[in-house]
Design a protein around this motif. Structure first.
Motif, PDB file in Angstrom:
ATOM      1  N   THR A 103       5.739 -57.912 -44.960  1.00 49.12           N
ATOM      2  CA  THR A 103       5.239 -59.241 -44.620  1.00 49.12           C
ATOM      3  C   THR A 103       4.319 -59.114 -43.414  1.00 49.12           C
ATOM      4  O   THR A 103       4.740 -58.675 -42.348  1.00 49.12           O
ATOM      5  CB  THR A 103       6.402 -60.198 -44.297  1.00 49.12           C
ATOM      6  OG1 THR A 103       7.302 -60.226 -45.410  1.00 49.12           O
ATOM      7  CG2 THR A 103       5.903 -61.602 -44.022  1.00 49.12           C
TER       8      THR A 103
ATOM      9  N   MET B 160      -4.145 -56.886 -50.134  1.00 47.70           N
ATOM     10  CA  MET B 160      -3.359 -57.928 -49.490  1.00 47.70           C
ATOM     11  C   MET B 160      -3.172 -59.093 -50.465  1.00 47.70           C
ATOM     12  O   MET B 160      -4.060 -59.407 -51.242  1.00 47.70           O
ATOM     13  CB  MET B 160      -4.064 -58.415 -48.226  1.00 47.70           C
ATOM     14  CG  MET B 160      -3.242 -59.411 -47.457  1.00 47.70           C
ATOM     15  SD  MET B 160      -3.962 -59.940 -45.908  1.00 47.70           S
ATOM     16  CE  MET B 160      -5.270 -60.978 -46.472  1.00 47.70           C
TER      17      MET B 160
ATOM     18  N   ASP C 158      -0.423 -68.013 -55.499  1.00 42.02           N
ATOM     19  CA  ASP C 158      -0.519 -66.651 -54.985  1.00 42.02           C
ATOM     20  C   ASP C 158      -1.843 -66.073 -55.416  1.00 42.02           C
ATOM     21  O   ASP C 158      -2.281 -66.268 -56.557  1.00 42.02           O
ATOM     22  CB  ASP C 158       0.615 -65.785 -55.541  1.00 42.02           C
ATOM     23  CG  ASP C 158       1.984 -66.340 -55.202  1.00 42.02           C
ATOM     24  OD1 ASP C 158       2.154 -66.866 -54.088  1.00 42.02           O
ATOM     25  OD2 ASP C 158       2.891 -66.244 -56.047  1.00 42.02           O
TER      26      ASP C 158
ATOM     27  N   GLU D 195       1.142 -63.817 -45.788  1.00 40.32           N
ATOM     28  CA  GLU D 195       0.324 -62.688 -46.214  1.00 40.32           C
ATOM     29  C   GLU D 195       1.218 -61.449 -46.290  1.00 40.32           C
ATOM     30  O   GLU D 195       2.034 -61.219 -45.386  1.00 40.32           O
ATOM     31  CB  GLU D 195      -0.833 -62.452 -45.245  1.00 40.32           C
ATOM     32  CG  GLU D 195      -1.826 -63.600 -45.253  1.00 40.32           C
ATOM     33  CD  GLU D 195      -2.972 -63.378 -44.285  1.00 40.32           C
ATOM     34  OE1 GLU D 195      -4.090 -63.768 -44.648  1.00 40.32           O
ATOM     35  OE2 GLU D 195      -2.732 -62.835 -43.190  1.00 40.32           O
ATOM     36  N   TYR D 196       1.031 -60.681 -47.354  1.00 42.78           N
ATOM     37  CA  TYR D 196       1.872 -59.530 -47.650  1.00 42.78           C
ATOM     38  C   TYR D 196       0.983 -58.340 -47.999  1.00 42.78           C
ATOM     39  O   TYR D 196      -0.142 -58.524 -48.469  1.00 42.78           O
ATOM     40  CB  TYR D 196       2.816 -59.854 -48.817  1.00 42.78           C
ATOM     41  CG  TYR D 196       3.548 -61.148 -48.572  1.00 42.78           C
ATOM     42  CD1 TYR D 196       4.780 -61.161 -47.955  1.00 42.78           C
ATOM     43  CD2 TYR D 196       2.963 -62.370 -48.902  1.00 42.78           C
ATOM     44  CE1 TYR D 196       5.430 -62.355 -47.675  1.00 42.78           C
ATOM     45  CE2 TYR D 196       3.601 -63.568 -48.623  1.00 42.78           C
ATOM     46  CZ  TYR D 196       4.833 -63.555 -48.013  1.00 42.78           C
ATOM     47  OH  TYR D 196       5.461 -64.740 -47.733  1.00 42.78           O
TER      48      TYR D 196
ATOM     49  N   THR E 234      -1.890 -63.223 -50.669  1.00 47.26           N
ATOM     50  CA  THR E 234      -1.591 -64.448 -49.931  1.00 47.26           C
ATOM     51  C   THR E 234      -0.713 -65.342 -50.799  1.00 47.26           C
ATOM     52  O   THR E 234      -0.955 -65.481 -51.995  1.00 47.26           O
ATOM     53  CB  THR E 234      -2.881 -65.188 -49.541  1.00 47.26           C
ATOM     54  OG1 THR E 234      -3.662 -64.309 -48.719  1.00 47.26           O
ATOM     55  CG2 THR E 234      -2.584 -66.466 -48.775  1.00 47.26           C
TER      56      THR E 234
ATOM     57  N   SER F  78       2.141 -61.772 -42.201  1.00 43.58           N
ATOM     58  CA  SER F  78       2.124 -62.997 -41.403  1.00 43.58           C
ATOM     59  C   SER F  78       2.781 -64.127 -42.183  1.00 43.58           C
ATOM     60  O   SER F  78       2.768 -64.131 -43.412  1.00 43.58           O
ATOM     61  CB  SER F  78       0.690 -63.390 -41.024  1.00 43.58           C
ATOM     62  OG  SER F  78      -0.034 -63.768 -42.165  1.00 43.58           O
TER      63      SER F  78
END
Length: 97
Positions: free
Chosen positions: A40, A1, A96, A62-63, A3, A42
């Motif tokens: 994506t 993940m 990031d 968050e991805y 961010t 969130s």
């Protein structure tokens, strides 16, 4: 993940009322992109930072991975929002991880 955190300050020419409206618009335009842009997980826009903050509005996204963040960054729907943000903000900082 992955961010993605982005923070902005509003343009100097905006009144407090215009800043509040711009923050509302940014939130309303950015957060729904979670359901539009694949990968994506969130998106949350913070529009009420504490007075001790250095920035007036922030996005925490968050991805699933770096590729998804790249897809988000270049997605046409995101780019439409970016164009709006450029009209109301004077600076941007991003982190990031």
């Amino acid at each position: 993940m992955v961010t993605h955190i982005v923070m902005w300050n509003f343009a100097d020419h905006l009144s407090e009322e215009e800043k509040a409206e711009a923050a509302k618009n940014m939130k309303e335009r950015l957060e729904p992109l979670k359901d539009v842009i694949e990968g994506t997980l969130s998106l949350k826009v913070i529009t009420n930072p504490l007075p001790t903050s250095s920035y007036e509005v922030a996005l925490v996204g968050e991805y699933v991975d770096e590729a998804a963040l790249g897809f988000y960054a270049t997605h046409p729907e995101h780019l439409k929002v970016v164009e709006y943000i450029k009209t109301v903000c004077k600076d941007r900082a991003a982190l990031d991880y």
